[in-house]
Design an enzyme around this catalytic site. Sequence first.
Site, PDB file in Angstrom:
ATOM      1  CE1 TYR A  47     -30.524  -2.041 -49.499  1.00  0.00           C
ATOM      2  CE2 TYR A  47     -30.298   0.094 -50.577  1.00  0.00           C
ATOM      3  CZ  TYR A  47     -31.074  -0.846 -49.901  1.00  0.00           C
ATOM      4  OH  TYR A  47     -32.378  -0.567 -49.630  1.00  0.00           O
ATOM      5  CD  GLU A  74     -31.304  -6.474 -51.412  1.00  0.00           C
ATOM      6  OE1 GLU A  74     -31.336  -7.190 -52.429  1.00  0.00           O
ATOM      7  OE2 GLU A  74     -32.156  -5.609 -51.159  1.00  0.00           O
ATOM      8  CG  ASP A 114     -37.893 -14.320 -28.020  1.00  0.00           C
ATOM      9  OD1 ASP A 114     -36.848 -13.758 -27.631  1.00  0.00           O
ATOM     10  OD2 ASP A 114     -38.859 -13.701 -28.491  1.00  0.00           O
ATOM     11  CB  THR A 173     -33.502  -8.118 -28.876  1.00  0.00           C
ATOM     12  OG1 THR A 173     -33.596  -8.358 -27.477  1.00  0.00           O
ATOM     13  CG2 THR A 173     -34.892  -8.158 -29.497  1.00  0.00           C
ATOM     14  CE  LYS A 219     -36.115  -6.774 -25.110  1.00  0.00           C
ATOM     15  NZ  LYS A 219     -36.180  -7.304 -26.484  1.00  0.00           N
ATOM     16  NE  ARG A 244     -34.645  -0.354 -30.129  1.00  0.00           N
ATOM     17  CZ  ARG A 244     -35.085  -0.424 -28.876  1.00  0.00           C
ATOM     18  NH1 ARG A 244     -34.484   0.238 -27.915  1.00  0.00           N
ATOM     19  NH2 ARG A 244     -36.133  -1.153 -28.576  1.00  0.00           N
TER      20      ARG A 244
END
Length: 416
Positions: free
Chosen positions: A51, A53, A197, A223, A226, A232
Amino acid sequence: MSFVEENDPEIFEAIQNEWRRQELGLELIASENVVSEAVLEAAGSVLTNKYAEGYPGRRYYGGCEFVDVAESLAIERAKKLFGAEHVNVQPHSGSQANMAVYFSALAPGDRILAMNLSHGGHLTHGSPVNFSGKFFEVIPYGVSERDYRIDFDQVRDLARKNDPKMIVCGHSAYPRSINFTVFKEIADEVGALLMADIAHIAGLVVAGEHPSPIPHCDYVTTTTHKTLRGPRGGLIMCKEEHKKKVDSSIFPGNQGGPLMHIIAAKAVAFREALGDDFKAYQQQIVKNASRLAGALQENGLSLISGGTDNHLMLVDLRAGELTGRKSQQVLDAARITTNCNTVPFDKRSPFVTSGLRLGTPAVTSRGMGEVEMDAIGGFIGRALAAPDNEGLLAEIAEEVTMLCRRFPIYPNKGKA
Ligand code: DSN
């Protein structure tokens, strides 16, 4: 024996079957790719246990010294790749990258000018069924019926009439190059923020195979899986002045703990994209797309806008009986994976559609070139000319498998 095989045979079988499907079939979904073994390894690493954060050096948890290294490397590499002033590598997906930008700059009810989904836009660019269409007032623009290119007269006109707070460009099913300079002129004229985008074309942008939006836009999202060929995930780039709001919109605004294994895998992919081979790879994607487009046309298929400038093309099925959905199913039977897609001015429903979207990033990653694109165009042409001939589809599936065996995705993995 693998750990998954030993502990969970059902999931092991699903993974093995998916591996076989990928290895022995042609992946032509324009938004998919195959990552390197190094990216795969980082994505499956112990960093998934952590974790973290917050941001490097400013975390809410102890023990973050090593994940800080991974995230800092990802940020520095992405900045260098794109020439961006500020980068946030934490978005879990492209949708969350877009959401974070909108919520950093807009208030609910603000107006956005964005590309119509059925003309090549994305769900998160204001579709009424998506959060973007529910939170904001969206004015859609589209392509011209004359040449299927973005209709900049319409964009300018809509911008002047509606005074949007933000203009969104960059698309998911648009086979032509995007003129970011004109978008910027229009945004400046009406005092709007500009977001691009570039999920589909990010790799092309890095390699100089498509103009970069970075000098023109306040925000650029993408992203990472691609054409960029990473794991991903999502990424936000922005001007220095927007940095604070973007970062706090991701965390704590929209996300909690970042996926540190995926951020490490992003860093690995960015390093690959900084290497010399990446430019040649992107050039080959574009050459392959152009060759595949030509081969499809020679096989009697018609393409939206008559071809492609980038990695994707849209087969236009409006004139015949065969729908996009049926074509996708026919090609599935021939081990060729595609997705049905609405085309501009489509009269069929988004589930049925009159289009088929094809792209070359994944087949190019496995080493296929223009000669193979001619063969693939032939397979598709034959299959779609005889959609109910199961014997022929099985024959084509065999030919596809033979071709795929010559181009293994992971040569070290052995035979699928
Ligand atoms: N990015 C989409 C695609 O182009 O397939 C899905 O969100």
